[in-house]
Design an enzyme around this catalytic site. Structure first.
Site, short mmCIF file in Angstrom:
data_model
loop_
_atom_site.label_atom_id
_atom_site.label_comp_id
_atom_site.label_asym_id
_atom_site.label_seq_id
_atom_site.Cartn_x
_atom_site.Cartn_y
_atom_site.Cartn_z
N HIS A 1 0.79 -1.24 0.00
CA HIS A 1 0.00 0.00 0.00
C HIS A 1 0.83 1.29 0.00
O HIS A 1 0.27 2.37 -0.08
CB HIS A 1 -0.95 0.03 1.21
CG HIS A 1 -0.26 0.36 2.50
ND1 HIS A 1 0.32 -0.59 3.28
CD2 HIS A 1 -0.02 1.54 3.11
CE1 HIS A 1 0.87 -0.02 4.35
NE2 HIS A 1 0.68 1.28 4.26
C1 UD1 Z 1 -2.04 5.91 5.11
C2 UD1 Z 1 -0.77 6.47 5.72
C3 UD1 Z 1 0.30 5.41 5.77
C4 UD1 Z 1 -0.20 4.17 6.45
C5 UD1 Z 1 -1.51 3.71 5.84
C6 UD1 Z 1 -2.06 2.57 6.63
C7 UD1 Z 1 -0.41 8.87 5.27
C8 UD1 Z 1 0.40 9.84 4.50
N1 UD1 Z 1 -0.24 7.58 4.91
O1 UD1 Z 1 -1.77 5.58 3.77
O2 UD1 Z 1 1.42 5.89 6.47
O3 UD1 Z 1 0.76 3.17 6.33
O4 UD1 Z 1 -2.46 4.78 5.84
O5 UD1 Z 1 -2.94 1.80 5.90
O6 UD1 Z 1 -1.15 9.23 6.13
N2 UD1 Z 1 -9.03 4.79 0.62
C9 UD1 Z 1 -10.31 4.29 0.52
N3 UD1 Z 1 -10.92 3.90 1.67
C10 UD1 Z 1 -10.37 4.01 2.89
C11 UD1 Z 1 -9.07 4.53 2.99
C12 UD1 Z 1 -8.41 4.92 1.84
O7 UD1 Z 1 -10.85 4.17 -0.56
O8 UD1 Z 1 -11.00 3.62 3.89
C13 UD1 Z 1 -8.33 5.19 -0.63
C14 UD1 Z 1 -8.71 6.59 -1.08
O9 UD1 Z 1 -8.68 6.61 -2.45
C15 UD1 Z 1 -7.54 7.41 -0.55
C16 UD1 Z 1 -6.38 6.45 -0.72
O10 UD1 Z 1 -6.91 5.17 -0.42
O11 UD1 Z 1 -7.37 8.60 -1.23
C17 UD1 Z 1 -5.19 6.73 0.17
O12 UD1 Z 1 -5.60 6.83 1.52
P1 UD1 Z 1 -4.73 7.67 2.56
O13 UD1 Z 1 -5.33 7.55 3.89
O14 UD1 Z 1 -4.46 9.04 2.05
O15 UD1 Z 1 -3.33 6.98 2.52
P2 UD1 Z 1 -2.93 5.46 2.71
O16 UD1 Z 1 -2.28 5.02 1.46
O17 UD1 Z 1 -4.07 4.69 3.23
N1 UDP Z 2 -3.89 -5.23 8.92
C1 UDP Z 2 -5.17 -5.74 9.06
N2 UDP Z 2 -5.83 -6.13 7.92
C2 UDP Z 2 -5.28 -6.04 6.69
C3 UDP Z 2 -3.97 -5.51 6.56
C4 UDP Z 2 -3.30 -5.10 7.70
O1 UDP Z 2 -5.69 -5.84 10.17
O2 UDP Z 2 -5.95 -6.41 5.71
C5 UDP Z 2 -3.18 -4.79 10.14
C6 UDP Z 2 -1.84 -5.42 10.32
O3 UDP Z 2 -1.96 -6.66 10.99
C7 UDP Z 2 -1.11 -4.38 11.15
C8 UDP Z 2 -1.68 -3.07 10.64
O4 UDP Z 2 -2.92 -3.40 10.01
O5 UDP Z 2 -1.42 -4.51 12.51
C9 UDP Z 2 -0.75 -2.46 9.66
O6 UDP Z 2 -1.39 -1.46 8.97
P1 UDP Z 2 -0.94 -0.97 7.53
O7 UDP Z 2 -0.16 -2.01 6.85
O8 UDP Z 2 -2.18 -0.49 6.86
O9 UDP Z 2 -0.09 0.32 7.86
P2 UDP Z 2 1.43 0.56 8.33
O10 UDP Z 2 1.73 -0.31 9.49
O11 UDP Z 2 2.30 0.31 7.15
O12 UDP Z 2 1.44 2.01 8.67
#
Ligand code: UD1
Ligand code: UDP
Length: 380
Positions: free
Chosen positions: A230
């Site tokens: 991601h």
């Molecule tokens: C964010 C965090 C990242 C973290 C990750 C965990 C920042 C800069 N990044 O990244 O550090 O590792 O969350 O998962 O804050 N979207 C949906 N539904 C949702 C959430 C997201 O459709 O419930 C889609 C949307 O198009 C959105 C895109 O994902 O614009 C990115 O979401 P965003 O929260 O900005 O960043 P992540 O890539 O999720």
């Molecule tokens: N996780 C989850 N379901 C998923 C993917 C990840 O519960 O489908 C959990 C995972 O076990 C961990 C946390 O989400 O505890 C990590 O989140 P993510 O990878 O989104 O973000 P990051 O840690 O890179 O910020």
């Protein structure tokens, strides 16, 4: 271990009564999936321990799909957020800016003693900036992590948050050293261990009892690879994303890919198709994720949290990045950094590397207790 935690809390309570500790109001800002998991362990300790601490939960709305948000509140016993700002889906600037504005309004209304933020997301930085400009002290949990790659939005978020925080909780020795190298005062930093290790210890049994994910997906233990992707640098670059998918496609066993919505969007945009042996599933809840991790033959990921969980459950981890904040795992030889190179990914997910457990590397499972204790006793 948790008995010890409870004993510590009882001792704290008695001590507090004697000391006549003032009431403390904490506003916790969360918004993204890993923050719900981290907050679940700290909020539980707040609730258990302290009548004199009031925690108000603010969900920024950064993650909003049911399987990226609600599922964690339901299964991890986190209270319903007191406020949900509904800010998600925008660019970094849009999200961060709108969050700052909304959080500032809440802080003026609620007048907390502390604002608590986790990790390195846009919600983290927004919470910290809104607070510091109102002279409200910031608590940063998971302070001091560095990738030294300023092109990552997370690196910018965490560096800035660390430098404006008053109480910094470092999960590892290296995180502590990073903060000291940047000139942050030693007295502000507490090395407490990793709240994600607390969470893994606390929820593992529950996951074993409740999760049916292996049966649902018809998986046998150690006969599949688990993958998550991601990171912006992987998802927003067509070449990198294709290369990762091509590498995973060469696996001789099924690859389970719980697909982050960001990645889903980008795969569609780039027209990248996924087929056997990769099996795409919707993002799963934390309890299912624990079972998928524990039983995987290997894990391929660009997630920060998942790298550590691979270590907790003693599963080899192949990291789809050039660098990691969790350097100690690479040094221990349990985490292989392969970047996005197709051949390196294909080779490493089938390689077997031995697991080494380093006692205490992520603390003793009591990080949340130590954090809550420190927040209560820090004189403002
Ligand atoms: C964010 C965090 C990242 C973290 C990750 C965990 C920042 C800069 N990044 O990244 O550090 O590792 O969350 O998962 O804050 N979207 C949906 N539904 C949702 C959430 C997201 O459709 O419930 C889609 C949307 O198009 C959105 C895109 O994902 O614009 C990115 O979401 P965003 O929260 O900005 O960043 P992540 O890539 O999720
Ligand atoms: N996780 C989850 N379901 C998923 C993917 C990840 O519960 O489908 C959990 C995972 O076990 C961990 C946390 O989400 O505890 C990590 O989140 P993510 O990878 O989104 O973000 P990051 O840690 O890179 O910020």
């Amino acid at each position: 271990m948790y008995l010890l935690g409870r004993l510590i809390l009882r001792a704290i309570k008695i001590h507090k009564k004697l000391q006549n500790v003032n009431d403390v109001k904490v506003i916790t800002i969360i918004g993204a999936r890993p923050q719900f998991i981290k907050a679940s362990v700290v909020s539980r300790v707040f609730k258990q321990c302290c009548e004199s601490v009031e925690e108000i939960l603010v969900h920024t709305g950064q993650h909003y799909d049911e399987n990226m948000s609600k599922v964690f509140f339901d299964e991890l016993g986190i209270s319903k957020p007191d406020y949900n700002l509904g800010i998600g889906g925008g660019t970094h600037g849009q999200n961060t800016g709108r969050m700052i504005e909304e959080i500032e309004g809440l802080l003026l209304l609620e007048k907390p003693d502390w604002v608590l933020v986790y990790g390195d997301t846009d919600s983290t930085l927004a919470g910290a900036l809104a607070a510091v400009k109102l002279h409200i002290p910031v608590v940063h949990i998971e302070a001091g992590l560095r990738s030294f790659n300023r092109r990552m939005p997370e690196e910018v978020n965490r560096v800035l948050t660390d430098h404006i925080a008053t109480l910094l909780f470092a999960p590892t020795e290296l995180a502590l050293k990073n903060l000291l190298k940047e000139g942050i005062e030693r007295s502000k930093i507490h090395l407490v261990g990793d709240v994600m290790y607390d969470a893994a210890l606390y929820f593992y049994k529950k996951a074993e009892q409740k999760s049916k994910i292996l049966e649902t997906l018809k998986l046998s233990s150690k006969e599949y690879v688990l993958a998550t992707v991601h990171r912006q640098e992987n998802t927003d670059d067509k070449h990198r994303l294709s290369s990762i998918i091509n590498g995973l496609s060469q696996s001789s066993v099924p690859v389970i890919l719980p697909l982050h919505p960001r990645t889903k969007k980008q795969l569609n945009l780039f027209g990248i198709n996924i087929g056997t042996p990769i099996k795409v599933v919707e993002p799963v809840g934390y309890l299912d994720m624990i079972m998928l991790e524990k039983n995987a033959r290997a894990i391929a990921t660009d997630s920060g949290g998942v790298q550590k969980e691979a270590y907790f459950y003693q599963v080899p981890c192949v990291t789809l990045r050039e660098e990691t904040e969790w350097v100690e795992l690479v040094e221990q030889g349990v985490n292989l950094l392969v970047g996005y190179d197709e051949n390196a990914i294909a080779k490493s997910i089938t390689a077997s590397f031995s697991h080494r457990w380093m006692e205490g590397m992520y603390g003793d499972g009591e990080a949340a207790y130590k954090i809550v204790n420190e927040i209560q006793y820090t004189q403002l």
